[in-house]
Design an enzyme around this catalytic site. Structure first.
Site, short mmCIF file in Angstrom:
data_model
loop_
_atom_site.label_atom_id
_atom_site.label_comp_id
_atom_site.label_asym_id
_atom_site.label_seq_id
_atom_site.Cartn_x
_atom_site.Cartn_y
_atom_site.Cartn_z
N ASP A 87 -15.26 -1.74 9.09
CA ASP A 87 -16.13 -1.98 7.62
C ASP A 87 -17.17 -2.93 8.12
O ASP A 87 -16.87 -4.05 8.77
CB ASP A 87 -15.38 -2.32 6.62
CG ASP A 87 -14.22 -1.47 6.17
OD1 ASP A 87 -14.66 -0.36 6.24
OD2 ASP A 87 -13.21 -1.82 5.64
N GLU A 119 -14.09 -6.13 8.78
CA GLU A 119 -12.36 -5.82 9.49
C GLU A 119 -12.48 -4.15 9.99
O GLU A 119 -13.28 -3.50 10.08
CB GLU A 119 -11.69 -6.02 8.33
CG GLU A 119 -11.87 -5.07 7.16
CD GLU A 119 -10.88 -5.06 5.98
OE1 GLU A 119 -9.73 -4.22 6.01
OE2 GLU A 119 -11.09 -6.31 5.33
N TYR A 178 -9.96 3.80 -4.85
CA TYR A 178 -8.81 4.53 -5.18
C TYR A 178 -8.73 5.30 -6.52
O TYR A 178 -8.22 6.31 -6.78
CB TYR A 178 -7.31 4.20 -5.02
CG TYR A 178 -7.35 3.56 -3.52
CD1 TYR A 178 -7.44 4.36 -2.30
CD2 TYR A 178 -7.10 2.33 -2.94
CE1 TYR A 178 -7.26 4.28 -1.06
CE2 TYR A 178 -7.04 1.75 -2.05
CZ TYR A 178 -7.16 2.82 -0.79
OH TYR A 178 -6.86 2.35 0.56
N SER A 207 -6.61 -2.51 1.79
CA SER A 207 -6.95 -1.85 0.51
C SER A 207 -7.33 -2.98 -0.60
O SER A 207 -7.27 -2.48 -1.76
CB SER A 207 -5.73 -1.14 -0.13
OG SER A 207 -5.53 0.00 0.78
N ASN A 225 -9.68 -1.07 10.35
CA ASN A 225 -8.51 -0.62 10.05
C ASN A 225 -8.14 0.46 10.73
O ASN A 225 -8.79 1.58 11.09
CB ASN A 225 -8.66 0.27 8.56
CG ASN A 225 -9.42 -0.70 7.34
OD1 ASN A 225 -8.44 -1.10 6.60
ND2 ASN A 225 -10.61 -0.65 7.43
N ARG A 276 -11.29 3.05 11.39
CA ARG A 276 -12.65 2.56 10.66
C ARG A 276 -12.74 1.22 10.82
O ARG A 276 -12.08 0.30 10.76
CB ARG A 276 -12.20 3.25 9.26
CG ARG A 276 -13.42 3.49 8.49
CD ARG A 276 -13.28 3.47 7.06
NE ARG A 276 -12.88 2.40 6.31
CZ ARG A 276 -11.83 2.05 5.54
NH1 ARG A 276 -10.94 2.96 5.37
NH2 ARG A 276 -11.77 0.82 4.89
N GLU A 334 0.94 -1.22 -0.04
CA GLU A 334 -0.11 0.16 -0.09
C GLU A 334 0.94 1.32 -0.03
O GLU A 334 0.27 2.47 0.33
CB GLU A 334 -1.06 0.00 1.36
CG GLU A 334 -1.88 -1.17 1.30
CD GLU A 334 -2.78 -1.27 2.57
OE1 GLU A 334 -3.94 -0.43 2.42
OE2 GLU A 334 -2.55 -2.13 3.40
N GLY A 389 -7.11 5.43 5.05
CA GLY A 389 -6.46 6.53 4.02
C GLY A 389 -6.74 7.58 4.63
O GLY A 389 -8.04 8.05 5.14
#
Length: 313
Positions: free
Chosen positions: A255, A268, A214, A148, A270, A253, A20, A274
């Site tokens: 998800d 998951e 992205y 990602s 994070n 974060r 990443e 990002g």
């Protein structure tokens, strides 16, 4: 003291050598420019083997970690910074390591009674028909230690499972397969123990993959997310529980998928999300009335308490 001056000399760690890297450089540049706009003495550092020595030699007071993936999001840099008593943003060693490991994350959730889609590890020689009989079709195959959506594949039949596993093993020695959830996808940003407004994600792609995250201009980010007040509160509460269960802290974060029965299923966590123009945490913060500069300062301010804890032993 001026808000900017209280932070001292700040290193913004970005880049590194993970898969990443390019996204990390974009996120790091955005954070660096934001802090500098606010008068913070911030310096960008592309993380390498000599970074720890550089941080010590150049007299940095704290670190804003914007390293995505392995080396930056898995507890490695956090442990190194702990060893030199340098405060840093985000989760500590344990929270970072657990959240980066999708398998351990789901096992912890199961032990806490937090729902998550059924899954299993895929090992060489697995029987595809047995996997399908257990988990159904479609399936999601994913590397356990990547972010990602790198190396992830949606599988529509048992015949596709081997190729998807092979693809995932190119980025990680540990690969898992998860039952597909045919429902809405949400993400919930966490900031200082508060769940920000959830965002609903919609993409014409087969799933919210690297391209959808992205590159694509077709991905839709819906906020307010369309849930009624009760369901939104239920989603936020679950996201906070999922975040806390893996010892994540500071900011991050979660998800989450919603199945056809309306049950929310965390996927998951994070711990270094990002911070690019396509990124979700800045979007959620904006919906909560927090602009990008306020967001970066709020995250960095978490290190002031951390430094106080270090000073007090």
């Amino acid at each position: 003291m001026n808000d900017a001056l209280r932070f001292g000399k700040v290193a913004v760690l970005m880049g590194g050598q993970s898969a990443e890297r390019e996204i990390s450089l974009k996120s790091g540049t955005a954070v660096l420019e934001s802090l500098q706009r606010q008068g913070v003495d911030a310096h960008g550092i592309d993380c390498s083997n000599g970074t720890l020595q550089q941080l010590q030699n150049e007299g940095f007071d704290r670190v804003f970690i914007v390293l995505h993936g392995r080396g930056g999001e898995d507890g490695t840099i956090q442990g190194a910074l702990d060893s030199i008593a340098l405060p840093y943003t985000g989760s500590g060693v344990l929270g970072s390591a657990l959240a980066m490991d999708k398998l351990r994350t789901k096992q912890i959730w199961q032990s806490c009674g937090i729902p998550t889609p059924p899954f299993q590890i895929l090992k060489q020689g697995f029987d595809a028909s047995e996997v399908v009989a257990k988990l159904g079709i479609p399936l999601m195959v994913k590397p356990v230690h990547e972010g990602s959506s790198i190396g992830m594949s949606r599988v529509e039949s048992a015949d596709e499972l081997e190729a998807a596993w092979q693809q995932a093993t190119r980025t990680d020695a540990v690969v898992m397969v998860e039952s597909w959830v045919s429902g809405a996808e949400f993400t919930v940003a966490i900031l200082d123990g508060v769940a920000l407004p959830p965002i609903k994600l919609e993409t014409p792609n087969s799933f919210y993959d690297f391209d959808a995250k992205y590159r694509a201009e077709t991905t839709q980010y819906i906020c307010p997310c369309g849930l009624d007040d009760a369901d939104e509160l239920r989603l936020k509460t679950l996201a906070l529980a999922a975040f806390d269960a893996v010892s994540a802290s500071g900011w991050g974060r979660v998800d989450v998928m919603a199945n056809s029965a309306g049950e929310f299923l965390p996927i998951e966590v994070n711990t270094v999300p990002g911070m690019t123009d396509h990124s979700l945490v800045p979007m959620a913060a904006k919906a909560a009335g927090i602009d990008f500069d306020q967001l970066t300062q709020t995250i960095l301010a978490q290190t002031l308490n951390q430094k106080q804890e270090v000073a007090n032993g």
